[in-house]
Design an enzyme around this catalytic site. Structure first.
Site, PDB file in Angstrom:
ATOM      1  N   ASN A   9     -45.056  57.170  31.871  1.00 29.71           N
ATOM      2  CA  ASN A   9     -45.852  58.360  32.163  1.00 29.71           C
ATOM      3  C   ASN A   9     -47.074  58.294  31.263  1.00 29.71           C
ATOM      4  O   ASN A   9     -47.013  58.611  30.085  1.00 29.71           O
ATOM      5  CB  ASN A   9     -44.997  59.600  31.868  1.00 29.71           C
ATOM      6  N   ARG A  94     -45.307  57.506  36.797  1.00 26.03           N
ATOM      7  CA  ARG A  94     -45.664  58.823  37.299  1.00 26.03           C
ATOM      8  C   ARG A  94     -47.134  58.737  37.704  1.00 26.03           C
ATOM      9  O   ARG A  94     -47.993  58.364  36.902  1.00 26.03           O
ATOM     10  CB  ARG A  94     -45.506  59.837  36.180  1.00 26.03           C
ATOM     11  N   HIS A 182     -45.961  68.807  39.349  1.00 22.32           N
ATOM     12  CA  HIS A 182     -44.635  68.880  38.705  1.00 22.32           C
ATOM     13  C   HIS A 182     -43.511  68.546  39.698  1.00 22.32           C
ATOM     14  O   HIS A 182     -42.356  68.943  39.510  1.00 22.32           O
ATOM     15  CB  HIS A 182     -44.361  70.290  38.113  1.00 22.32           C
ATOM     16  N   ARG A 242     -54.618  75.896  29.435  1.00 22.13           N
ATOM     17  CA  ARG A 242     -55.294  76.068  30.734  1.00 22.13           C
ATOM     18  C   ARG A 242     -55.229  77.527  31.177  1.00 22.13           C
ATOM     19  O   ARG A 242     -54.214  78.194  30.957  1.00 22.13           O
ATOM     20  CB  ARG A 242     -54.625  75.186  31.793  1.00 22.13           C
ATOM     21  N   GLU A 380     -37.867  63.947  34.102  1.00 23.75           N
ATOM     22  CA  GLU A 380     -38.772  63.274  35.041  1.00 23.75           C
ATOM     23  C   GLU A 380     -38.623  61.754  34.953  1.00 23.75           C
ATOM     24  O   GLU A 380     -38.771  61.055  35.943  1.00 23.75           O
ATOM     25  CB  GLU A 380     -40.220  63.705  34.748  1.00 23.75           C
TER      26      GLU A 380
END
Ligand code: ADP
Length: 397
Positions: A9, A94, A182, A242, A380
């Site tokens: 990732n 990813r 996600h 964010r 993940e």
């Protein structure tokens, strides 16, 4: 020799990796993992065994100029010397954006990479780094199969209405639509839920991935039907740095009235807003909880209020609610934030068991709660490993 796959990732300032060995078909076993952090400042590498023992650590104090490719080269060289009889048969990546075309993981080749490059403007902070790692490995190990696992793929088949902005049709056709992210995390959660509670897994679920990046996903019968992130990973919930969803008029105002350039607006919305911007203290939820300052409390409360408000909207997309899942750094560990969100959803039938919630139990809803609430740690990396194996074996995970 035992076969192994690596999940990678690669982000803007970090590269996370995990090595899974394949003793048992279909059940990759985590054997080591780690992270290169602070890329562009003073990169550091830590590799740990599954028992948590440090296998290798390195800091490049003067390494501000080191590229992702150079750091991967170092990691590769280390891995080659320490594989202990494991043969890496593929690397799964990813890849944040699969656009409208990529609905499933796939083996990468030059033609696919060229298509993925074209999506970089849609995810400028993530996609270029994902692809740089793929190109670096193609140079280091030509011929080693590399598999792309897309964060958008889980949302690919959501209803058309959940993919549209109220913009002219031509812009939608050009790809300006709601994608959602996600996805690897949500896919993992729903698989795990199918093991824990198969009946609930086929119901109407809202999953909350609450980390530095945060989103919610409405899942019906195991499939994404709506999500809070949209065209970019900036939409939806308030996050660490964010802003989440914003009146688009604010962006116009920043540019036309305050004279901010596009790059400055980007910096503001991606890196200076969210928990950090509202508190003026930190982007880290734990730090804010421990702060005791009113600005920190205001930021935490806004985070929870926004999450509850968006959850209620997703309940409307689902037409009901059977379960809620919490995951990622805040979702898995922060009982107070979960309680603040769930309190606002009581009218939808969400009742927490305060004691179970306080100890981060798997099931945190009260026995009487109409909506079952679970805490499920996401993984993940495992999802990437499963997809990678699926593609190697000619199917999907
Ligand atoms: P990323 O999106 O970078 O992977 P994480 O999933 O690691 O982020 O989530 C980071 C957030 O989780 C931070 O706000 C951090 O404060 C919070 N967090 C992590 N561990 C805990 C904990 N034990 N208790 C409370 N909050 C935590």
């Amino acid at each position: 020799m035992t076969q192994a796959v690596v999940s990678l990732n690669s982000g803007s300032s970090s590269i996370k990796f995990a090595l899974f060995t394949l003793e048992e078909p279909g059940n990759p076993r985590l054997s080591a993992g780690g992270k290169i952090e602070r890329i562009g400042i003073a990169p550091s590498l830590a590799i740990r065994s599954i028992a948590g023992e440090t296998l290798h650590a390195h800091i490049w104090a003067d390494g501000a100029g080191l590229s992702h490719a150079e750091l991967l080269e170092y990691l590769f060289a280390w891995a080659r010397g320490h594989l202990d009889g494991h043969e890496i048969v593929a690397i799964g990546h990813r890849v944040v954006h699969g656009g409208t075309e990529f609905a499933a993981p796939c083996r990468l080749d030059e033609a696919i990479l060229a298509k993925l490059e074209k999506l970089c403007p849609l995810a400028p902070l993530h996609q270029p780094h994902n692809l740089a790692a793929i190109r670096a490995i193609a140079r280091l190990a030509p011929g080693l199969p590399q598999i792309a696992c897309f964060d958008t793929a889980f949302h690919h088949d959501k209803p058309e209405i959940a993919a549209r902005f109220a913009l002219p049709r031509a812009l939608h056709a050009q790809g300006i639509r709601r994608y959602g992210f996600h996805g690897l995390s949500y896919e993992f959660l729903i698989r795990r839920l199918a093991e824990l509670d198969p009946v609930l897994a086929s119901g109407k679920i809202i999953a909350a991935h609450l980390g530095n990046g945060a989103s919610l996903c409405a899942i019906a019968d195991g499939r994404s039907v709506d999500t809070t992130m949209g065209f970019t990973a900036l939409d939806g919930l308030m996050m660490g740095t964010r802003s989440g969803a914003l009146d688009p008029g604010v962006v116009l105002h920043l540019q036309t009235q305050l004279g901010m350039r596009a790059a400055e607006v980007e910096e503001l919305l991606y890196r200076q807003s969210g928990l950090l911007g509202v508190s003026g203290i930190s982007s880290d939820m734990r730090t804010l909880s421990e702060s005791g300052r009113p600005e920190a409390e205001e930021a935490i409360e806004l985070f929870a209020w926004r999450a509850a408000r968006e959850a209620a909207a997703l309940a409307a997309s689902l037409g009901g609610l059977d379960g809620m899942l919490f995951t990622a750094g805040i979702g898995e560990n922060h009982a107070d934030v979960r309680a603040r969100i769930c309190r606002r959803l009581q009218w939808l039938g969400v009742e927490l068991d305060a004691e179970a919630n306080a100890r981060n139990a798997t099931v945190i809803s009260d026995a009487e709660s109409r909506v079952r609430v679970l805490v499920i740690p996401t993984d993940e990396e495992r999802m990437i490993a499963l997809h990678t194996l699926g593609v190697l074996q000619g199917g999907s995970a």
